[in-house]
Design a protein around this motif. Sequence first.
Motif, PDB file in Angstrom:
ATOM      1  N   GLY A   9      85.229  32.975  -4.045  1.00 43.71           N
ATOM      2  CA  GLY A   9      85.560  32.583  -2.674  1.00 43.71           C
ATOM      3  C   GLY A   9      84.871  31.281  -2.336  1.00 43.71           C
ATOM      4  O   GLY A   9      83.882  30.910  -2.969  1.00 43.71           O
ATOM      5  N   ARG A  10      85.387  30.618  -1.320  1.00 45.61           N
ATOM      6  CA  ARG A  10      84.810  29.297  -1.049  1.00 45.61           C
ATOM      7  C   ARG A  10      83.428  29.394  -0.401  1.00 45.61           C
ATOM      8  O   ARG A  10      83.022  30.475   0.033  1.00 45.61           O
ATOM      9  CB  ARG A  10      85.774  28.461  -0.228  1.00 45.61           C
ATOM     10  N   PHE A  88      88.187  38.764  -4.321  1.00 44.49           N
ATOM     11  CA  PHE A  88      88.473  37.477  -3.678  1.00 44.49           C
ATOM     12  C   PHE A  88      87.998  37.579  -2.241  1.00 44.49           C
ATOM     13  O   PHE A  88      88.579  38.290  -1.426  1.00 44.49           O
ATOM     14  CB  PHE A  88      89.960  37.152  -3.763  1.00 44.49           C
ATOM     15  N   LEU A  89      86.903  36.891  -1.965  1.00 46.26           N
ATOM     16  CA  LEU A  89      86.252  37.031  -0.666  1.00 46.26           C
ATOM     17  C   LEU A  89      86.660  35.906   0.271  1.00 46.26           C
ATOM     18  O   LEU A  89      86.603  34.722  -0.092  1.00 46.26           O
ATOM     19  CB  LEU A  89      84.726  37.031  -0.857  1.00 46.26           C
ATOM     20  N   LEU A 107      94.911  33.416  -9.186  1.00 48.94           N
ATOM     21  CA  LEU A 107      94.445  34.768  -9.492  1.00 48.94           C
ATOM     22  C   LEU A 107      95.632  35.686  -9.754  1.00 48.94           C
ATOM     23  O   LEU A 107      95.615  36.501 -10.678  1.00 48.94           O
ATOM     24  CB  LEU A 107      93.588  35.323  -8.348  1.00 48.94           C
ATOM     25  N   ARG A 108      96.675  35.549  -8.946  1.00 46.71           N
ATOM     26  CA  ARG A 108      97.849  36.402  -9.113  1.00 46.71           C
ATOM     27  C   ARG A 108      98.492  36.172 -10.475  1.00 46.71           C
ATOM     28  O   ARG A 108      98.824  37.118 -11.178  1.00 46.71           O
ATOM     29  CB  ARG A 108      98.864  36.144  -7.996  1.00 46.71           C
ATOM     30  N   VAL A 114      92.899  42.146  -8.512  1.00 48.24           N
ATOM     31  CA  VAL A 114      92.183  41.432  -7.449  1.00 48.24           C
ATOM     32  C   VAL A 114      92.055  42.351  -6.246  1.00 48.24           C
ATOM     33  O   VAL A 114      93.015  43.009  -5.849  1.00 48.24           O
ATOM     34  CB  VAL A 114      92.938  40.151  -7.027  1.00 48.24           C
ATOM     35  N   VAL A 115      90.857  42.416  -5.682  1.00 52.30           N
ATOM     36  CA  VAL A 115      90.650  43.107  -4.410  1.00 52.30           C
ATOM     37  C   VAL A 115      90.398  42.025  -3.363  1.00 52.30           C
ATOM     38  O   VAL A 115      89.419  41.272  -3.454  1.00 52.30           O
ATOM     39  CB  VAL A 115      89.464  44.094  -4.493  1.00 52.30           C
ATOM     40  N   LEU A 116      91.329  41.931  -2.406  1.00 49.08           N
ATOM     41  CA  LEU A 116      91.225  40.918  -1.353  1.00 49.08           C
ATOM     42  C   LEU A 116      90.332  41.457  -0.233  1.00 49.08           C
ATOM     43  O   LEU A 116      90.643  42.483   0.375  1.00 49.08           O
ATOM     44  CB  LEU A 116      92.623  40.588  -0.808  1.00 49.08           C
TER      45      LEU A 116
END
Length: 164
Positions: A9-10, A88-89, A107-108, A114-116
């Motif tokens: 994550g950013r 993915f934060l 990511l996809r 992936v857990v969003l």
Amino acid sequence: SKPVVAIVGRPNVGKSTLFNVLAGEMISIVKDTPGVTRDRIYAEVSWLDREFTLIDTGGIEPESKDIILSQMREQAQIAIDTADVIIFLTDVRQGLIDADAKVADMLRRSGKPVVLVVNKVDNFDKFAVDVYEFYNLGIGDPMPISASSKLGLGDMLDAVIAHF
Ligand code: GDP
Ligand code: MG
């Protein structure tokens, strides 16, 4: 060997805060200034008798004023190469930017689970409205958490270990 879970994550979304909470000790530096070098980025975590290695990919980023997208791409690539599950934060306060969508696409395409996760949902009474835009990333249902208030972490960890 144990499954590997990477947080991507950013800057400033709360990666180090989440990492520290899950690691159970203060071993990653939390800083308001993005781009600070962190020394420890790996931790052993257990949840419901499942053990995994957690990586804070933010700890890998060099000290630089690089644009956010290139840093995120690099972190996402590290996660794709090394992790079994990617967290993915994102940050409900900052909302979404273009870079988030681009990294979500990356990511996809990787096919990795992936857990969003949407952080800084400090008030769970109204999260449904706040997290709505995150569905637009197209990588699944956003899971609200507050890393600093330790809200939503159990549901998030359940979603993570379901992919092992
Ligand atoms: P990173 O750059 O993604 O590693 O983000 P940090 O973990 O360093 O956190 C950036 C800032 O967000 C810090 O000031 C944290 O205290 C703050 N923060 C982290 N989690 C939460 C949260 O759940 N709620 C709120 N309100 N602030 C948070
Ligand atoms: Mg950090």
